[in-house]
Design an enzyme around this catalytic site. Structure first.
Site, PDB file in Angstrom:
ATOM      1  N   SER A  38       0.790  -1.105  -0.210  1.00 55.03           N
ATOM      2  CA  SER A  38      -0.157   0.002   0.216  1.00 55.03           C
ATOM      3  C   SER A  38       0.745   1.319   0.003  1.00 55.03           C
ATOM      4  O   SER A  38       1.411   1.513  -0.775  1.00 55.03           O
ATOM      5  CB  SER A  38      -1.082  -0.171   1.326  1.00 55.03           C
ATOM      6  OG  SER A  38      -2.150   0.652   1.204  1.00 55.03           O
ATOM      7  N   ASP A 183      -5.930  -4.270  -2.149  1.00 58.80           N
ATOM      8  CA  ASP A 183      -4.766  -3.846  -1.143  1.00 58.80           C
ATOM      9  C   ASP A 183      -4.113  -4.969  -0.518  1.00 58.80           C
ATOM     10  O   ASP A 183      -4.935  -5.808   0.230  1.00 58.80           O
ATOM     11  CB  ASP A 183      -5.379  -2.903  -0.280  1.00 58.80           C
ATOM     12  CG  ASP A 183      -4.498  -2.157   0.587  1.00 58.80           C
ATOM     13  OD1 ASP A 183      -3.433  -2.408   1.210  1.00 58.80           O
ATOM     14  OD2 ASP A 183      -4.699  -0.836   0.933  1.00 58.80           O
TER      15      ASP A 183
END
Length: 294
Positions: A38, A183
């Site tokens: 991320s 993610d």
């Protein structure tokens, strides 16, 4: 000193990384290989592409993330349609403007695909929800019949940063069906295991956007929202906490930014500067006593 670097996720808290990298650069600590999830994936990519600390500060200082949030045109200013889009497309925002921004910034260094970087110097983490497994990019792309060297890094970044329900997932095709990718923090928010795996070639320096286990207070859970936040955070970090022991902690810079929001995309300049300052302070403090353990 040459090290390998691993950076945790944390959304907008990632501004703290800018201060940390400034200190490391001043002390002559350079990265040979980098990995991240991320927000940590963004930092790892920019380091691998050759951006220096001053350039990173300029990039993130001018960044207005509110301009990179791209809801479908037909739902703008119509709240009901926004939630309908979330139901139908699994995200409030498309994520295409964010991917375009990544591509533009990397292009200034002549970097487009993984093949433009020395092999093995960059690894990004994402989550394949369709198959219930963690992805290390670009390595695992071959399992989807994709040429790793020709895959756009900007697309891989969008996958690693695809906060569930916030951004629409990226879809990878395999021989049977489309795979939903989001993610990497869903399965591993701090992938220290990528390089710290028993076959280390050099010290592995980690940076984590949270306090150490000794500094972390118990969570207060008084309502359903706090319960959901605690549940999601536990899911994110349980795998990594099990891996990190006292020996590993000695090689990790813990940056305590829990009070800041992961999704504060309209963050003001004062908050950005505060996060950068925290990153600097904690890195200076860490280096005073750090003896690489590997």
């Amino acid at each position: 000193m040459i090290v390998d670097g691993v950076f945790s996720g944390g959304g907008m808290k990632g501004f703290a990384y800018v201060g940390a990298i400034q200190v490391l650069e001043e002390r002559g600590i350079k990265f040979k290989r980098v990995a991240g999830t991320s927000a940590g994936a963004i930092l790892a990519t920019f380091i691998a592409a050759g951006f220096k600390a001053k350039e990173l500060e300029e990039i993130f200082d001018e960044l207005d993330l509110t301009k990179l949030l791209d809801p479908p045109k037909f739902v703008v200013n119509i709240p009901f349609l926004k939630w309908l889009n979330l139901y139908k497309r699994n995200g409030l925002y498309r994520g295409k403007l964010l991917e375009k921004w990544f591509k533009q910034k990397l292009a200034t260094k002549g970097i487009y695909c993984f093949g433009d970087l020395p092999k093995g110097t960059l690894k990004l983490v994402a989550s394949d929800l369709s198959n219930g497994k963690l992805l290390v990019l670009p390595d695992d792309l071959k399992n989807y019949g994709i040429d790793c060297d020709r895959f756009p890094i900007s697309r891989a970044l969008r996958m690693s940063c695809g906060l569930p329900f916030f951004f629409e997932p990226v879809y990878l095709k395999n021989s049977k069906h489309d795979c939903v990718v989001v993610d990497g923090g869903v399965l591993s928010n701090f992938p220290l295991w990528i390089y710290d795996n028993g076959h280390k070639m050099r010290p592995v320096l980690g940076m984590k956007l949270s306090s150490s286990s000794d500094e972390m207070p118990p969570r207060e859970i008084d309502n359903a929202l706090q319960l959901f936040e605690a549940l999601f955070s536990t899911m994110q970090n349980a795998h990594d906490k099990r891996y990190i022991d006292r020996k590993h902690e000695k090689n990790i810079i813990f940056i305590p930014v829990e009070k800041y929001s992961t999704t504060e995309f309209d963050m003001d300049e004062e908050t950005k500067k505060k996060l950068i300052s925290i990153g600097k302070e904690r890195t200076i403090q860490f280096l005073k006593t750090w003896t690489p353990v590997w």
